[in-house]
Design an enzyme around this catalytic site. Structure first.
Site, PDB file in Angstrom:
ATOM      1  N   HIS A   7      41.245 104.602  34.768  1.00  0.00           N
ATOM      2  CA  HIS A   7      42.480 104.032  34.211  1.00  0.00           C
ATOM      3  C   HIS A   7      42.548 102.526  34.420  1.00  0.00           C
ATOM      4  CE1 HIS A   7      44.295 104.769  38.338  1.00  0.00           C
ATOM      5  NE2 HIS A   7      44.911 103.627  38.049  1.00  0.00           N
ATOM      6  N   ASP A  56      38.465 110.162  37.913  1.00  0.00           N
ATOM      7  CA  ASP A  56      39.071 108.889  37.517  1.00  0.00           C
ATOM      8  C   ASP A  56      38.210 107.720  38.008  1.00  0.00           C
ATOM      9  OD1 ASP A  56      40.713 106.827  36.769  1.00  0.00           O
ATOM     10  OD2 ASP A  56      42.531 107.655  37.662  1.00  0.00           O
ATOM     11  N   SER A  77      44.748 101.335  43.156  1.00  0.00           N
ATOM     12  CA  SER A  77      43.917 102.063  42.198  1.00  0.00           C
ATOM     13  C   SER A  77      42.523 101.456  42.175  1.00  0.00           C
ATOM     14  CB  SER A  77      44.527 101.991  40.798  1.00  0.00           C
ATOM     15  OG  SER A  77      45.716 102.732  40.730  1.00  0.00           O
TER      16      SER A  77
END
Length: 723
Positions: A85, A221, A657
């Protein structure tokens, strides 16, 4: 009564002590604040192994990826991992209907196939220094706030110039503890970053919005990029003859896996936390602004979702936008639920009672800080309508509809065209607008944006205090009887800003007449009224009250540090390099529910939908199914299963992240990508029993690269540790 108060004080100090072992810590201070505690939990290295200015250390393998994520260098040829992402925008930029890398994935089988990404950067931290004394030199309590800030800004500029000198480095100086301390981060930025690999969204985004912020999770991810440099290994703009970057340090990768109770450490750039908020602020967040923004985004997402399902072209254009809007929509829901479960508001009020009691015991502190809490209450009450209008203004400007933000780019041209021409800057401004136009229309759908405009502007009118409305709202009421659908139809039919050809035509022949043409455009008229109204009616009051609250927060945090000397305080996250640490462990998020600490590929197959298209959030690629059925996991499986994700009690937030998750020996064991829904309140109040960060197991990353994608040449670059 005395015993009850004493027990409350003891309970609060126990709570403070427990939380103090968590937090987001500055690497510079680990030796003095955290090393002993970390080692008692299973950390086998030293603080200097994590951060050193005298030798290469693990900090030299941690990078800030773009402007909002973290990444880690994993080879001596500049290969880096981050989240899928985090690389989503770059993957989308290279995608088209014919080459749909979002859906099918992308793998460069050699360096010649790696794709450049204009504007993407990675930033290394060279050094961190406490510059508080230098920044606050000459600052005294007799100064007004404006005088104080002016002096601080002058000092910061002096320190920055002194640190940078004629070097290639850039210095960033940021306030900590609301301006009680200042730290400088010397950085080095690389600008040639190329896309190396990305799994299909059916792996990298598996579970989509349904699973976002949830556990158990089964999402791979991750994405893979490479840093390039010039032939002297120095930062350089993209050039075909640039070469892979040779880092000072890269992470070794452990294939051992994780077990319950294992030490874990997250190294990254957490964005924002607000742990010192008062109860009045928490009440506003949970009862006013979060519910309002949730409703606004819910309506926007419904419009986007319908358009994306109806057209593959729109789906590709809006994929990244939808994900960006959806992410915090769901986060705010979880945050509110988590804060209620934790009784955060009541705990804040209890702490404030204890704070007041401790002040009363010390006349000097009482005189200095005694009026803080009552003043906070009155200031937040006064701020509310302006804060609410600001929240909604930002939602419309930064997220949807896109017309507002795009048109705002032209305000400088309309209002200052003669000055631009006089300063010989007009051509530069026009070129900027041409570039902005190209970027905007690459991922734009007129019909979708029109529906968004009609819906969210109507909500702005309904929710924001009428005294703060722009004048154009009255025109819509008079001329269109308040029908935003009809007004939107008029704007999107008549404005030049909704079609790329008409905007390019305008920019092809800019003159003094252009300003008049812009002023007559209905979209420009709306945006101008919208902006002017905000800048005149809302922003001044919002800023004045917010600035006063920030000044009070500086004193409030200072007061806490003077009163509760038993607590080791950590500064709120502010997108600077931090370390958090905890342990691999499951959780009991709700009554009767117990979560294991890991998930496997078996769970992917359990969630799999066989009656859906490739773009569905629970579609599973046939090759992944085949590998699962054959148990063909290579060296990455464990006891006949393929690990996918795990959870631990590290304190993380947005910006973490893509952060490397390390074991006690400093080896990479996973890539952080999310928190459980029960954890999203940790930006305001952290609870180590409740909060869990979610990590994609590095073995699953390597399994996908090697066995699924067949990109074994990338695995060969890595330093794998098996024991």
């Amino acid at each position: 009564m005395f015993r009850k108060i004493s027990l409350l004080a003891i309970a609060l100090l126990i709570q403070l002590s427990a939380v103090a072992k968590e937090g987001m810590w500055l690497p510079l201070l680990l030796k003095s604040l955290n090393e002993e505690d970390m080692q008692s939990r299973g950390f086998k290295l030293t603080a200097e192994d994590l951060y050193s200015i005298n030798k290469s250390s693990l900090k030299d393998a941690v990078i800030r990826f773009g402007n909002g994520c973290t990444g880690e260098v994993v080879s001596d040829r500049g290969l880096l991992f981050t989240n899928h992402h985090c690389g989503y925008g770059q993957i989308q930029a290279h995608s088209s209907v014919d080459n749909d890398y979002l859906t099918e994935g992308f793998w460069a089988m050699n360096q010649a196939e790696e794709l450049p990404n204009p504007g993407l950067t990675v930033t290394f931290i060279v050094n961190i220094a406490d510059v508080t004394k230098k920044v606050l030199q000459g600052v005294n309590e007799s100064m007004t706030e404006a005088e104080r800030q002016k002096k601080i800004n002058q000092n910061i500029e002096t320190v920055r110039k002194e640190a940078e000198g004629s070097s290639k480095y850039k210095a960033m100086i940021k306030p900590f503890f609301y301006g009680n301390e200042y730290y400088m981060f010397l950085t080095e930025v690389y600008k040639d970053i190329r896309l190396v690999g990305a799994p299909p969204s059916s792996i990298g985004k598996f579970g989509g919005d349904t699973d976002n912020w949830m556990w158990p999770r089964h999402t791979g991810d991750f994405s893979v990029f490479r840093i390039y440099a010039d032939k002297n290994n120095q930062p350089a703009e993209y050039a075909a003859d640039n070469v892979p970057f040779h880092p000072k340090k890269h992470f070794k990768i452990s294939l051992k896996g994780v077990q319950q109770g294992d030490f874990t450490l997250v190294y990254g750039f957490p964005g924002t936390t607000k742990q010192y908020l008062t109860s009045d602020a928490v009440e506003y967040v949970t009862q006013v602004t979060n519910p309002a923004k949730i409703q606004l985004r819910e309506n926007s997402l419904a419009i986007m979702d319908a358009a994306m399902k109806a057209s593959d072209e729109v789906r590709i254009k809006y994929a990244a936008k939808y994900a960006r809007i959806s992410n915090y929509y769901k986060k705010w829901i979880g945050e509110n639920n988590g804060l209620r479960k934790l009784n955060a508001l009541e705990k804040k009020k209890a702490f404030e009672k204890e704070f007041t009691r401790q002040l009363a015991k010390n006349p000097a502190l009482q005189k200095k800080y005694g009026t803080l809490l009552p003043t906070f209450q009155s200031q937040y009450k006064e701020l509310e309508k302006y804060a609410f209008a600001t929240d909604y203004f930002r939602e419309l400007y930064f997220y949807a509809p896109e017309l507002i933000r795009f048109v705002s780019n032209f305000r400088k041209l309309q209002t200052n065209i003669e000055q631009l021409e006089q300063d010989k800057q007009l051509d530069n401004e026009v070129e900027k607008l041409k570039s902005a136009t190209q970027r905007h229309f690459k991922n734009y759908d007129l019909a979708t944006d029109q529906k968004l405009f009609a819906t969210v502007v109507a909500m702005y009118q309904q929710k924001v205090d009428p005294s703060l409305h722009p004048e154009v709202f009255q025109m819509v009421q008079n001329k269109y009887n308040g029908d935003w659908g009809k007004y939107a139809e008029y704007v999107y039919n008549k404005s030049i800003f909704v079609r790329e050809a008409s905007v390019n035509d305008l920019l092809s022949n800019v003159s003094k007449k252009t300003a008049k043409k812009l002023a007559k455009d209905p979209a420009y008229q709306f945006v101008e009224s919208f902006f002017v109204s905000y800048m005149e009616k809302t922003q001044p009051s919002y800023k004045a009250i917010s600035d006063k609250i920030d000044r009070m927060m500086r004193d409030y945090v200072k007061a806490q540090r003077e009163i509760f000397t038993e607590k080791t305080f950590w500064p709120d996250a502010n997108s600077t390099l931090r370390i958090s640490y905890g342990n691999v462990e499951g959780s009991n998020p709700r009554d009767g529910m117990e979560y294991n600490y890991f998930s496997t590929l078996e769970g992917v197959m359990e969630k799999r939908r066989t009656d859906v298209s490739k773009t569905h959030e629970f579609y599973v690629h046939d090759k992944l199914v085949d590998l699962y059925e054959k148990k063909d996991f290579g060296q990455y499986g464990q006891e006949g299963k393929m690990p996918v994700c795990f959870i631990a009690s590290n304190h993380t937030t947005g910006g973490n992240s893509g952060s490397p998750v390390l074991d006690g020996s400093g080896n990479l064991i996973g890539i952080n990508f999310d928190r459980s829904w029960e954890s999203t309140m940790s930006d305001i109040m952290f609870n180590p029993e409740q909060c869990r960060n979610i990590t994609v197991d590095i073995r699953y990353v390597l399994f996908v690269i090697d066995k699924f994608a067949g990109a074994s040449h990338l695995v060969e670059e890595l330093d794998l540790v098996r024991n």
